[in-house]
Every structure is written in C-alpha cells, then in structure tokens.
Scaffold this active site. Structure first.
Site, mmCIF file in Angstrom:
data_model
loop_
_atom_site.group_PDB
_atom_site.id
_atom_site.type_symbol
_atom_site.label_atom_id
_atom_site.label_comp_id
_atom_site.label_asym_id
_atom_site.label_seq_id
_atom_site.Cartn_x
_atom_site.Cartn_y
_atom_site.Cartn_z
ATOM 1 N N CYS A 85 0.836 -1.195 0.000
ATOM 2 C CA CYS A 85 0.000 0.000 0.000
ATOM 3 C C CYS A 85 0.879 1.257 0.000
ATOM 4 O O CYS A 85 1.559 1.519 -0.975
ATOM 5 C CB CYS A 85 -0.976 -0.048 1.174
ATOM 6 S SG CYS A 85 -2.409 1.052 0.994
ATOM 7 N N HIS A 193 -3.299 -5.910 0.940
ATOM 8 C CA HIS A 193 -2.621 -6.118 2.223
ATOM 9 C C HIS A 193 -2.531 -7.599 2.608
ATOM 10 O O HIS A 193 -3.424 -8.123 3.285
ATOM 11 C CB HIS A 193 -3.377 -5.381 3.328
ATOM 12 C CG HIS A 193 -3.273 -3.898 3.269
ATOM 13 N ND1 HIS A 193 -2.310 -3.191 3.957
ATOM 14 C CD2 HIS A 193 -4.012 -2.974 2.598
ATOM 15 C CE1 HIS A 193 -2.467 -1.894 3.723
ATOM 16 N NE2 HIS A 193 -3.492 -1.736 2.899
ATOM 17 N N GLU A 195 -0.590 -8.760 4.855
ATOM 18 C CA GLU A 195 -0.378 -8.807 6.308
ATOM 19 C C GLU A 195 -1.685 -8.718 7.081
ATOM 20 O O GLU A 195 -1.710 -8.981 8.293
ATOM 21 C CB GLU A 195 0.585 -7.687 6.732
ATOM 22 C CG GLU A 195 -0.009 -6.309 6.896
ATOM 23 C CD GLU A 195 -0.310 -5.587 5.581
ATOM 24 O OE1 GLU A 195 -0.730 -4.415 5.633
ATOM 25 O OE2 GLU A 195 -0.114 -6.192 4.501
#
EC number: 6.3.5.3
Length: 223
Positions: A85, A193, A195
C-alpha cells in the site's frame, strides 16, 4: 532471518507487518524513519498507512527520509524488500519499482476484501502459491491506481515482473495490476494487504504463504 519494519509518521500497518514476520517464524524489529543504518537486517518491510499525512502526494515525503538510503542499499545487495500500500507508493517514489500510484478512478477510498490472481509464482514472494491461484487480500486505499507508460508495461510483461492482478479491478489499475517486482525479483510492491490476511477468523489467511515464501527463499540462499 531478521526483518526491519519501517515506521513513518502516519504508518498504521506496522504492527500487522511485525505480526506477519513473527508468524512466519523469523525475527522482526521496528525501525524509525530517522535511523541511518539497517545493519544486521536481512530484509525490509514497508507498511501501509499515510506517511507524513500523504502531503505533496502519497510516499513523496517518506522517499527522502534518512532510512531510505539504507533501504536502497539492502535492495542493491539482493535482500528482500516488500512494500504494501503506502509502502508500494514509497518504492515507486524512490525508484526501486517502476510506475506510479494515482487516485482511484472512482475518487473514493476503497476498503474491502478483493479477489486476486497469482500470475507469476516464480518469485521469492509467490513461490508457495500455485500459478493462477485465486487469493483474497483486503485493500484500503484512495490512491491505488497503478499507472505506467506502455514502454514500461511491455518491460514488465517481458521480464515477468507482474505477479498479482485484480480479478475485479477496483481502482482502474493498468491491466488490473495489483503487485509487481523489480527485474532482480527481490523488491516487491503491492496495494492489497497480505499482512491483514493471516487468520481465517478475520476472513482470509491467503497472505500467510507470501511471508512464508519470503522466509523460504531467504533460507534456501543463506542456510
């Protein structure tokens, strides 16, 4: 293996990145943007958020932070660098990845899960996925439209640098591109994302294999 998790004013995914590294079985440490050394680290994770409030444009001010010269050094040494991002935006600003991230076509902030396709599983970031595998990662961005010139796009295709595409393009990205790597294959940037995709309880664990792939690739070279 030990990851540096960079922290800028406005970072808001640094803890998620830290958790992803620990979950993949390696060490991690937060590193402030004012630091001038990444000695002792084997890789860099650049998290999402709004570094320096996205003033000027996303990633612009972070690109001149003191720690950036060390990020470039580790990248030049072939160590893995992942920017997610805002991290992806920073990597394009500092020239480690080609192209730029523009405002979404809708001019709206998009926050939801997106289906993605692994279009190159021969990288240090995707080698635990199947070619063509569909995964679910969250997206959360207002400036996620990946843009590049036709010349750069042809280079990306020729070098197999496009690794991740949107199934239903949410932001107008060129050719549905969601993530790319550099020519050497050790620097990766993506808007979605991984994560935030570590637990089925939270909706998806599709991101686990990306971090495990990074660790696997490093260990194959160094252990």
């Amino acid at each position: 293996m030990k990851f540096a998790v960079l922290v800028f004013p406005g970072s808001n995914c640094d803890r998620d990145m830290f958790n992803a590294a620990i979950k993949s079985g390696v060490e991690a440490e937060y590193v402030d943007y004012r630091e001038t050394s990444l000695s002792g680290f084997d890789g860099v994770l650049i998290p999402g958020g709004f570094s320096f409030g996205d003033y000027l444009r996303s990633g612009a001010m972070a690109s001149v932070a003191p720690i950036i010269s060390e990020v470039k050094r580790l990248a030049a040494e072939g160590k893995p660098v992942l920017g997610v991002c805002n991290g992806f935006q920073i990597l394009t600003e500092i020239g480690l990845l080609p192209g730029a991230l523009l405002h979404n076509d809708s001019h709206l902030f998009i926050s939801r899960n997106e289906e993605l396709e692994i279009v190159n599983n021969h990288t240090a970031f995707t080698n635990l996925y199947e070619q063509g595998e569909k995964v679910i990662y969250p997206v959360a961005h207002g400036e996620g439209h990946y843009y590049c010139t036709d010349e750069i796009y042809q280079q990306l295709k020729a070098n197999n640098q496009i690794i991740l595409k949107y199934v239903n393009n949410p932001n107008g990205s060129y050719d549905d591109i969601a993530g790319i790597v550099n020519e050497k294959g050790n620097v990766c940037g993506m808007m979605p994302h991984p994560e935030r995709a570590l637990e089925t309880l939270l909706g998806t664990d599709s991101g686990v294999k990306l971090f495990e792939a990074m660790v696997k690739s490093w260990r194959e070279q160094h252990v």
